[in-house]
Write a protein that holds these residues in place. Structure first.
Motif, PDB file in Angstrom:
ATOM      1  N   ILE A 165      -3.630  -3.959   5.185  1.00 59.07           N
ATOM      2  CA  ILE A 165      -4.334  -4.459   3.992  1.00 59.07           C
ATOM      3  C   ILE A 165      -5.066  -5.760   4.358  1.00 59.07           C
ATOM      4  CG2 ILE A 165      -4.096  -5.234   1.602  1.00 59.07           C
ATOM      5  CD1 ILE A 165      -1.505  -3.641   1.436  1.00 59.07           C
ATOM      6  N   ASP A 209       0.868  -1.184   0.000  1.00 59.91           N
ATOM      7  CA  ASP A 209       0.000   0.000   0.000  1.00 59.91           C
ATOM      8  C   ASP A 209       0.904   1.233   0.000  1.00 59.91           C
ATOM      9  OD1 ASP A 209      -1.729   2.214   1.000  1.00 59.91           O
ATOM     10  OD2 ASP A 209      -3.186   0.571   1.179  1.00 59.91           O
ATOM     11  N   ASP A 267      -7.924  -1.486   1.940  1.00 62.39           N
ATOM     12  CA  ASP A 267      -7.289  -0.971   3.158  1.00 62.39           C
ATOM     13  C   ASP A 267      -8.347  -0.522   4.141  1.00 62.39           C
ATOM     14  OD1 ASP A 267      -8.226   1.458   2.266  1.00 62.39           O
ATOM     15  OD2 ASP A 267      -6.268   2.157   1.550  1.00 62.39           O
TER      16      ASP A 267
END
Length: 465
Positions: free
Chosen positions: A39, A32, A81
């Protein structure tokens, strides 16, 4: 500002991979741009592109799964996320491997089995770890260590090889293949068939409990072996009692035997033991037969008398101690003091007794010379009995031809039943005149049809005795 996770990338299995194991760990990578964002992943899996569905939600980038064999799978990772940022991967695919069938060594007949029956089915067990797979079997079978294929694509786990040969070693193996052509090959198994004992002797000749069997009979029976390549020999036991049979012949290949010195009117017992070339024996039943009782042939009497003026006499031959079967015996007359053709007519021939007949006769013709003489004899003889008959004790007899009581003694010229000096004087008186031709038979003492000086000498000879 929140950034969505980067697109996940597959690390295992590779996209479009094949022969993937059924228990694997799916793995992927994803990060990410916002390092502090955790995540989470939705793992989508299916067997068709339009059938992908979430099988698990996880924060780990690895997932252990158990798969079906020989199946094409599609999978995809949805990463998101904590701020609802999402990124989905491309759809990847892989194909799992096909597992081979597994033939068990639990088979029938068992490997190296002995004395196996001749009418069996071969059978085996086979397992395929992929339950959806169908299985086909190729059968190899024969009498060599590398047997040839005898059946292909058999669906059941058994096979009928037909009736097997006895005492033979067989080899066999199985090729199993599943619906994806995965194959397992068994080791070569082997077994040996049994040896069947010889047939029990049957169809005896003479038949069991037969009677009136000739003395020159022969024993025969039906033997053999169901195992056509086996050789069979026979032992013959024989005797007069069932409990005391003696071995007469051993190891003979013929199914017949000629016993010797059988006795008439006697029961005999016999048994056959059959033995093949593998030393396997079969005892037959004990059979019985009784020999014929044809009898003994004898004259009715040892001494037979007949007067010479009877003309003939009938001689009887008797059959004693049995009358079974047709028999024959020869007879004849034999000269003794009686002269053939003068005192009797010789006789000879054959007497034939029918079955059950006990007496036969023949005739001896007697000649009468009308002359006084002493008794004369001839012998009667039986010989050459046939068809197991025997001569009895009285197989010879004496036939006495007795003088006719009415005959006048030779030389009794004056007819006073005595020969003396008066008869000689009478002859001399006759001869003093002339010799006499064709005299009375009782005066013609020497049989020359004349009455002369010889008759005188005959009378004097009698007087001097």
């Amino acid at each position: 500002m929140n950034h969505a996770p980067n697109q996940p990338e597959s690390t295992f299995p590779e996209d479009t991979a094949s022969d993937v194991q059924l228990n694997i760990v799916l793995s992927w990578t994803c990060d990410d741009p916002d390092p502090d964002d955790p995540i989470h992943y939705d793992v989508l899996l299916g067997t068709a592109l339009d059938d992908l569905h979430t099988i698990v939600q996880t924060s780990d980038s690895r997932l252990e799964v158990t798969l079906n064999a020989n199946t094409r799978y599609y999978w995809q990772i949805l990463a998101h996320d904590s701020h609802e940022g999402e990124q989905i991967s491309p759809v990847w695919s892989f194909t799992t491997l096909n597992r081979s069938p597994e033939i068990s060594e639990t088979v029938f007949p068992a490997n190296n089995q002995e004395n196996t029956n001749l009418d069996i089915y071969l059978s085996w067990e086979c397992f395929d770890p992929d339950p959806a797979d169908s299985l086909l079997y190729d059968i190899y079978f024969g009498t060599t260590a590398q047997p040839a294929v005898v059946r292909v694509d058999l669906t059941q786990t058994s096979y009928d090889p037909g009736l097997l040969m006895p005492n033979t070693k067989y080899y066999w193996k199985i090729h199993a293949k599943d619906s994806h052509d995965a194959i397992d090959v068994s080791p070569v198994f082997q077994f040996t068939t049994l040896n069947r004992s010889p047939n029990e002797a049957s169809s005896p000749n003479p038949e069991h409990d037969a009677i009136r069997i000739l003395l020159k009979t022969h024993l025969s029976w039906t033997g053999g072996d169901l195992d056509i390549n086996d050789s069979v020999v026979y032992d013959i036991y024989f005797g007069k009692t069932q409990s005391e049979l003696a071995l007469l012949s051993s190891g003979q290949s013929m199914t017949e035997f000629y016993p010797e010195n059988l006795q008439t009117n006697t029961s005999y017992y016999w048994q056959i033991i059959s033995r093949d070339n593998h030393a396997s024996e079969t005892k037959g039943p004990i059979w019985k037969f009784k020999t014929i009782a044809p009898g003994f042939l004898s004259f009715e009497s040892k001494q037979i008398d007949v007067f010479e003026n009877q003309g003939s006499i009938t001689i009887h031959v008797i059959r004693n101690n049995g009358n079974e079967g047709e028999i024959a015996v020869d007879f004849e007359t034999i000269q003794d003091t009686a002269m053939p053709l003068i005192d009797y007519t010789p006789a000879s021939g054959t007497l034939i007794f029918a079955d059950g007949e006990q007496i036969k006769s023949f005739v001896v013709n007697i000649k009468d010379d009308y002359r006084f003489e002493t008794n004369e004899t001839l012998n009667l003889l039986l010989k050459n009995p046939t068809d197991q008959a025997s001569l009895g004790f009285l197989n010879q007899a004496v036939l006495t031809i007795m003088n006719d009581p009415s005959d006048i003694k030779a030389g009794d010229i004056d007819g006073n039943n005595d020969v003396n000096l008066s008869d000689a004087i009478l002859i001399l008186k006759i001869l003093s005149e002339f010799s006499v031709e064709n005299p009375r038979q009782h005066a013609d003492t020497n049989g020359d049809d004349r009455l002369d000086f010889y008759e005188v000498l005959y009378i004097f000879k009698l007087l001097m005795q």
